[in-house]
Design a protein around this motif. Structure first.
Motif, PDB file in Angstrom:
ATOM      1  N   CYS A 268      52.138  -9.528  -8.413  1.00  0.00           N
ATOM      2  CA  CYS A 268      52.022 -10.267  -7.154  1.00  0.00           C
ATOM      3  C   CYS A 268      50.567 -10.492  -6.795  1.00  0.00           C
ATOM      4  N   THR A 269      50.357 -11.495  -5.963  1.00  0.00           N
ATOM      5  CA  THR A 269      49.005 -11.822  -5.512  1.00  0.00           C
ATOM      6  C   THR A 269      49.097 -12.579  -4.204  1.00  0.00           C
ATOM      7  N   SER A 270      47.946 -12.845  -3.626  1.00  0.00           N
ATOM      8  CA  SER A 270      47.889 -13.675  -2.425  1.00  0.00           C
ATOM      9  C   SER A 270      46.671 -14.580  -2.530  1.00  0.00           C
ATOM     10  N   ALA A 271      46.731 -15.697  -1.840  1.00  0.00           N
ATOM     11  CA  ALA A 271      45.622 -16.645  -1.856  1.00  0.00           C
ATOM     12  C   ALA A 271      45.417 -17.187  -0.447  1.00  0.00           C
ATOM     13  N   ALA A 272      44.177 -17.237  -0.007  1.00  0.00           N
ATOM     14  CA  ALA A 272      43.867 -17.722   1.345  1.00  0.00           C
ATOM     15  C   ALA A 272      43.978 -19.240   1.385  1.00  0.00           C
ATOM     16  N   ALA A 273      45.158 -19.725   1.753  1.00  0.00           N
ATOM     17  CA  ALA A 273      45.387 -21.174   1.812  1.00  0.00           C
ATOM     18  C   ALA A 273      44.778 -21.777   3.073  1.00  0.00           C
ATOM     19  N   GLY A 274      44.538 -20.951   4.082  1.00  0.00           N
ATOM     20  CA  GLY A 274      44.057 -21.477   5.356  1.00  0.00           C
ATOM     21  C   GLY A 274      45.219 -21.989   6.187  1.00  0.00           C
ATOM     22  N   PRO A 275      44.984 -22.289   7.463  1.00  0.00           N
ATOM     23  CA  PRO A 275      46.102 -22.592   8.367  1.00  0.00           C
ATOM     24  C   PRO A 275      46.532 -24.056   8.422  1.00  0.00           C
ATOM     25  N   CYS A 276      46.090 -24.891   7.470  1.00  0.00           N
ATOM     26  CA  CYS A 276      46.427 -26.318   7.590  1.00  0.00           C
ATOM     27  C   CYS A 276      47.924 -26.567   7.421  1.00  0.00           C
ATOM     28  N   PHE A 277      48.628 -25.691   6.668  1.00  0.00           N
ATOM     29  CA  PHE A 277      50.078 -25.847   6.528  1.00  0.00           C
ATOM     30  C   PHE A 277      50.790 -25.622   7.862  1.00  0.00           C
ATOM     31  N   GLU A 278      50.083 -25.058   8.840  1.00  0.00           N
ATOM     32  CA  GLU A 278      50.669 -24.841  10.160  1.00  0.00           C
ATOM     33  C   GLU A 278      50.036 -25.772  11.201  1.00  0.00           C
ATOM     34  N   GLY A 279      49.341 -26.808  10.706  1.00  0.00           N
ATOM     35  CA  GLY A 279      48.787 -27.820  11.604  1.00  0.00           C
ATOM     36  C   GLY A 279      47.460 -27.462  12.231  1.00  0.00           C
ATOM     37  N   VAL A 280      46.888 -26.323  11.837  1.00  0.00           N
ATOM     38  CA  VAL A 280      45.614 -25.885  12.418  1.00  0.00           C
ATOM     39  C   VAL A 280      44.458 -26.433  11.579  1.00  0.00           C
ATOM     40  N   ILE A 358      41.892 -34.366   4.792  1.00  0.00           N
ATOM     41  CA  ILE A 358      42.264 -34.433   3.372  1.00  0.00           C
ATOM     42  C   ILE A 358      41.598 -33.288   2.612  1.00  0.00           C
ATOM     43  N   ARG A 359      40.329 -33.045   2.899  1.00  0.00           N
ATOM     44  CA  ARG A 359      39.610 -31.957   2.219  1.00  0.00           C
ATOM     45  C   ARG A 359      40.213 -30.598   2.562  1.00  0.00           C
ATOM     46  N   GLN A 360      40.612 -30.410   3.819  1.00  0.00           N
ATOM     47  CA  GLN A 360      41.269 -29.160   4.219  1.00  0.00           C
ATOM     48  C   GLN A 360      42.549 -28.950   3.405  1.00  0.00           C
ATOM     49  N   TYR A 361      43.301 -30.040   3.252  1.00  0.00           N
ATOM     50  CA  TYR A 361      44.559 -29.963   2.497  1.00  0.00           C
ATOM     51  C   TYR A 361      44.283 -29.643   1.028  1.00  0.00           C
ATOM     52  N   GLN A 362      43.253 -30.263   0.465  1.00  0.00           N
ATOM     53  CA  GLN A 362      42.923 -30.010  -0.942  1.00  0.00           C
ATOM     54  C   GLN A 362      42.587 -28.542  -1.184  1.00  0.00           C
ATOM     55  N   LEU A 363      41.845 -27.949  -0.279  1.00  0.00           N
ATOM     56  CA  LEU A 363      41.498 -26.520  -0.409  1.00  0.00           C
ATOM     57  C   LEU A 363      42.753 -25.659  -0.356  1.00  0.00           C
ATOM     58  N   ALA A 364      43.670 -25.990   0.573  1.00  0.00           N
ATOM     59  CA  ALA A 364      44.892 -25.203   0.741  1.00  0.00           C
ATOM     60  C   ALA A 364      45.811 -25.330  -0.468  1.00  0.00           C
ATOM     61  N   LYS A 365      46.037 -26.564  -0.893  1.00  0.00           N
ATOM     62  CA  LYS A 365      46.992 -26.773  -1.992  1.00  0.00           C
ATOM     63  C   LYS A 365      46.444 -26.234  -3.308  1.00  0.00           C
ATOM     64  N   SER A 366      45.129 -26.309  -3.498  1.00  0.00           N
ATOM     65  CA  SER A 366      44.531 -25.781  -4.723  1.00  0.00           C
ATOM     66  C   SER A 366      44.638 -24.262  -4.766  1.00  0.00           C
ATOM     67  N   ALA A 367      44.476 -23.615  -3.609  1.00  0.00           N
ATOM     68  CA  ALA A 367      44.595 -22.154  -3.552  1.00  0.00           C
ATOM     69  C   ALA A 367      45.994 -21.715  -3.975  1.00  0.00           C
ATOM     70  N   VAL A 368      47.019 -22.399  -3.453  1.00  0.00           N
ATOM     71  CA  VAL A 368      48.409 -22.038  -3.783  1.00  0.00           C
ATOM     72  C   VAL A 368      48.699 -22.309  -5.251  1.00  0.00           C
ATOM     73  N   ARG A 369      48.431 -23.535  -5.683  1.00  0.00           N
ATOM     74  CA  ARG A 369      48.729 -23.944  -7.057  1.00  0.00           C
ATOM     75  C   ARG A 369      47.987 -23.063  -8.075  1.00  0.00           C
ATOM     76  N   SER A 370      46.724 -22.781  -7.808  1.00  0.00           N
ATOM     77  CA  SER A 370      45.912 -22.004  -8.742  1.00  0.00           C
ATOM     78  C   SER A 370      46.393 -20.561  -8.833  1.00  0.00           C
ATOM     79  N   ALA A 371      46.806 -19.997  -7.702  1.00  0.00           N
ATOM     80  CA  ALA A 371      47.327 -18.627  -7.710  1.00  0.00           C
ATOM     81  C   ALA A 371      48.634 -18.539  -8.499  1.00  0.00           C
ATOM     82  N   VAL A 372      49.493 -19.551  -8.334  1.00  0.00           N
ATOM     83  CA  VAL A 372      50.748 -19.597  -9.099  1.00  0.00           C
ATOM     84  C   VAL A 372      50.447 -19.630 -10.596  1.00  0.00           C
ATOM     85  N   GLU A 373      49.541 -20.526 -10.998  1.00  0.00           N
ATOM     86  CA  GLU A 373      49.226 -20.677 -12.424  1.00  0.00           C
ATOM     87  C   GLU A 373      48.498 -19.447 -12.975  1.00  0.00           C
TER      88      GLU A 373
END
Length: 467
Positions: A268-280, A358-373
């Motif tokens: 298991c692991t965790s990645a700091a996606a940031g709060p953009c998935f919650e609209g922040v 858009i940049r906020q979203y890129q940081l968040a989605k890359s954190a999730v995707r990269s942690a999965v991979e």
């Protein structure tokens, strides 16, 4: 002392006191997702008719304050309620203490089913959207205030369920939420080496916490400081894959938690996606409350939106952001690098996304995707060996899997294996309460990987920033 008039109520405050502190102290609902730093701009109020940020406004005279309506965050648990069927006297309560929302279920242990569920916004949200903001508050002020707010809200919710006898309460949540729930110092969770006071299952009396009609409180165990009982419950609910295969559990939120597991091992692991998935930290972002754009699609080159409650659009919540970015990619307004020629693009009148969003979203989605991979690579597992990928978290029930893949949150290779679970933490806690399953062996075999020390994650993060 100065007078602060809010509707028909007058509050007294000291000279120079922050308006946000006065509002919080008196139980007024104003969100401060950024923890009072003045960056999210979500705590706007009217002071003598002028718009002000309550977290930055210091009271230096008598004023009249008008609060904007906030509304409860919509939370779908996925629970099937059976209130109208025959029930036994063997009852219990199960609670998922989420950073954003709370979910409480009344459960019939004999028939092993949920009778009724109620949900609410976590009242601690006024102190910040993420766990770090809550930890920071506790480090300065102690845990009492946040704990009391939580206990009061759970008592309100249990009263809504019509509970009139003492029962056991089973609890899950991330490590920070459980520390605050039990009134345990959580400051060690916010600074290296990020040490928890407890990870094991914890049992106390309901009376010691101030809970009504609760004999005993039983919290599920956590795996690691960054991998709490909410994920333990999630795995318990999802179940194990067939021999020779693996399951993935991905909990999407401010801190994305990921577990790759088989019947005899878990990473298991965790990645700091940031709060953009919650609209922040999104220009027109908001929580999943009435009026939030929660979905979006292209119809004949025209962007059509869906809002929570079918209300007039007020802003964009997490699922809406995923869909909007997917639409802008398909229209060619955003290129593969995330560049947008215009500084902002209007979705509907007065609601837009900017280049910064858009940049906020890129940081968040890359954190999730990269942690999965990175987790998959760590175990040297192929995509073919993964039986299911379970997506959980506050907005999993409404997420469009195709758009999550198109925008790079999730790998294309696992698209057909995705299963969204509305609230795996609550449902897994209910399963634990009904079956009393032994999850100790699973926890012993779980291994945590720190992505900040993983060179593969760093390389993947750069690659996955592009769409």
């Amino acid at each position: 002392m100065y007078k602060v008039k809010i509707a028909d109520e007058v509050l007294l405050c000291e000279k120079g006191e922050l308006l946000s502190e006065l509002l919080i102290k008196n139980g007024k609902s104003v969100e401060h997702p950024c923890g009072g730093r003045g960056t999210c701009k979500k705590c706007k109020v009217l002071v003598d008719g002028r718009e002000e940020l309550s977290c930055l406004y210091k009271v230096n005279s008598d004023i009249c304050v008008e609060l904007f309506s906030q509304g409860d965050i919509v939370s779908e648990t996925g629970a099937i309620e059976s209130e109208s069927v025959t029930k036994s006297d063997e009852l219990c309560l199960c609670v998922d203490i989420g950073t954003t929302t709370l979910a409480l279920a009344l459960v019939d242990n004999f028939y092993k089913r949920i009778l009724k569920v109620t949900t609410a916004t976590n009242p601690q949200r006024s102190f910040g959207a993420d766990v770090m903001s809550r930890i920071e508050y506790c480090s300065k002020n102690g845990t009492d205030r946040l704990q009391n707010l939580l206990i009061e809200k759970i008592n309100e919710m249990s009263a809504e369920l019509g509970l009139n006898k003492a029962v056991t309460l089973y609890a899950s949540g991330n490590v920070t939420m459980l520390h605050i729930f039990f009134g345990v110092d959580c400051t060690g969770l916010g600074v290296a080496p990020y040490t928890a006071k407890f990870l094991e299952s914890k049992q106390v009396t309901g009376k010691s916490l101030g809970l009504n009609n609760i004999d005993e409180v039983v919290a599920l165990p956590s795996v690691h400081t960054f991998f709490g009982a909410d994920l333990t419950a999630g795995v318990n609910y999802a179940g194990y894959p067939q021999k020779g295969f693996y399951n993935l559990l991905v909990d999407l939120g401010t801190n994305a938690e990921i577990m790759l597991y088989s019947e005899d091992k878990a990473i298991c692991t965790s990645a700091a996606a940031g709060p953009c998935f919650e609209g922040v930290n999104i220009s027109c972002g908001m929580s999943a409350t009435e009026g939030a754009i929660s979905g979006c699609e292209l119809l004949e080159d025209r962007i059509c939106v869906e809002t929570i409650g079918d209300a007039e659009p007020k802003g964009i919540c997490g699922t809406g952001l995923v869909d909007i970015i997917a639409c802008l990619l398909r229209k060619g307004i955003i290129d593969k690098t995330g560049y947008m020629e215009c500084e902002s693009f209007e979705i509907v009148p007065n609601i837009y996304v900017t280049q910064k969003d858009i940049r906020q979203y890129q940081l968040a989605k890359s954190a999730v995707r990269s942690a999965v991979e990175a987790v998959i690579a760590e175990e040297n597992v192929s995509f073919e060996q993964i039986e299911r990928m379970y997506i959980s978290g506050g907005f999993s029930s409404k997420i469009n899997i195709n758009n999550a893949v198109a925008t790079g949150v999730l790998p294309e290779e696992l698209k057909r294996k995705c299963v969204a679970i509305n609230n795996s933490s609550l449902l897994g806690t209910v399963k634990f309460a009904c079956e009393q399953s032994d999850i100790s062996q699973f926890l012993i075999n779980a291994k945590y990987i720190d992505m900040s020390c993983n060179p593969n994650f760093s390389d993947l993060f750069i690659v996955n920033l592009d769409f």
